[in-house]
Scaffold this active site. Structure first.
Site, PDB file in Angstrom:
ATOM      1  N   GLY A  72     104.682  29.524  70.752  1.00  0.00           N
ATOM      2  CA  GLY A  72     103.601  30.507  70.703  1.00  0.00           C
ATOM      3  C   GLY A  72     102.613  30.167  69.620  1.00  0.00           C
TER       4      GLY A  72
ATOM      5  N   GLN B 151      96.096  31.538  63.552  1.00  0.00           N
ATOM      6  CA  GLN B 151      96.746  30.356  62.969  1.00  0.00           C
ATOM      7  C   GLN B 151      95.864  29.114  63.004  1.00  0.00           C
ATOM      8  OE1 GLN B 151     100.411  31.189  65.470  1.00  0.00           O
ATOM      9  NE2 GLN B 151     101.302  30.105  63.743  1.00  0.00           N
TER      10      GLN B 151
ATOM     11  N   CYS C 252     108.013  29.710  62.726  1.00  0.00           N
ATOM     12  CA  CYS C 252     106.574  29.828  62.915  1.00  0.00           C
ATOM     13  C   CYS C 252     105.916  28.502  62.567  1.00  0.00           C
ATOM     14  CB  CYS C 252     106.047  30.925  61.991  1.00  0.00           C
ATOM     15  SG  CYS C 252     104.273  31.164  62.094  1.00  0.00           S
ATOM     16  N   LEU C 253     104.951  28.095  63.384  1.00  0.00           N
ATOM     17  CA  LEU C 253     104.261  26.819  63.128  1.00  0.00           C
ATOM     18  C   LEU C 253     103.493  26.854  61.807  1.00  0.00           C
ATOM     19  CD1 LEU C 253     102.974  25.981  66.722  1.00  0.00           C
ATOM     20  CD2 LEU C 253     104.898  24.952  65.494  1.00  0.00           C
TER      21      LEU C 253
ATOM     22  N   HIS D 183     105.737  38.689  67.619  1.00  0.00           N
ATOM     23  CA  HIS D 183     105.483  37.774  66.500  1.00  0.00           C
ATOM     24  C   HIS D 183     104.012  37.331  66.502  1.00  0.00           C
ATOM     25  CE1 HIS D 183     106.664  34.084  63.986  1.00  0.00           C
ATOM     26  NE2 HIS D 183     105.456  33.800  64.401  1.00  0.00           N
ATOM     27  N   GLU D 184     103.515  36.935  67.680  1.00  0.00           N
ATOM     28  CA  GLU D 184     102.129  36.451  67.773  1.00  0.00           C
ATOM     29  C   GLU D 184     101.136  37.589  67.561  1.00  0.00           C
ATOM     30  OE1 GLU D 184     101.906  33.397  67.555  1.00  0.00           O
ATOM     31  OE2 GLU D 184     103.917  32.886  68.230  1.00  0.00           O
TER      32      GLU D 184
ATOM     33  N   HIS E   2     100.454  38.130  64.002  1.00  0.00           N
ATOM     34  CA  HIS E   2      99.470  37.201  63.420  1.00  0.00           C
ATOM     35  C   HIS E   2      98.051  37.769  63.542  1.00  0.00           C
ATOM     36  CE1 HIS E   2     101.725  33.672  62.252  1.00  0.00           C
ATOM     37  NE2 HIS E   2     102.318  33.567  63.428  1.00  0.00           N
TER      38      HIS E   2
END
Ligand code: NI
Length: 167
Positions: free
Chosen positions: A46, A51, A91-92, A133-134, A137
């Site tokens: 995701g 991000q 997470c990236l 989660h996304e 962000h």
């Protein structure tokens, strides 16, 4: 298509609140394609526009093993949720850090697709967790901020060490 640079925690820009997309234009579609490419290349399941330093409500997700189930959520809104799921997240923007976070196990989400049409997505398990989660962000929240202050301090220490090793 282009790979986008992913912001790394604790970059302050990860705390910006994304604005609603007024219209799904070609510019948004290009952003979606580039975000998808960046997510698959990372590899990740995701990615939120925040991000990649674009502060608009756009998310791409693909939790499939085959990497051919891309979900695009523009202006997502959770209209109902239920259940409890405690699962390990990564997470990236926070590489090599994983932590168990409590989320709803089921969500019903309303969003626009890449054509600008509204649709409803029913999700549970990993997909539901990923959506939450996304969406965090997009309001400037990173998953590690759910953890205790002590754990967050440890994570920041680990990140500083990683950055020293890169330089
Ligand atoms: Ni993330």
């Amino acid at each position: 298509m282009a790979l986008l640079k992913i912001l790394r925690y604790p970059d302050e820009r990860l705390h910006r609140v994304a604005a609603k997309v007024p219209e799904v234009t070609d510019e948004i579609r290009t952003l979606v394609h580039n975000m998808a490419e960046t997510m698959y290349a990372a590899p990740g399941i995701g990615l939120a526009a925040t991000q990649v330093d674009v502060h608009q409500r756009v998310i791409v997700i693909d939790v499939s093993d085959s990497h051919d189930q891309l979900q695009v959520l523009i202006n997502p809104e959770i209209t109902s949720s239920s259940g409890v799921s405690d699962s390990e997240e990564g997470c990236l923007s926070v590489p090599e850090v994983f932590a168990k976070i409590r989320r709803a196990d089921y969500v019903l989400v309303k969003a626009l697709n890449i054509h600008g049409d509204q649709y409803v997505l029913e999700a549970n398990g990993l997909l539901a967790v990923c959506i939450q989660h996304e969406m965090d962000h997009l309001i400037g929240k990173v998953f590690v901020e759910y953890l205790s202050q002590l754990k967050q301090t440890r994570i920041l220490g680990k990140i500083k060490k990683q950055q020293r090793n890169i330089m």
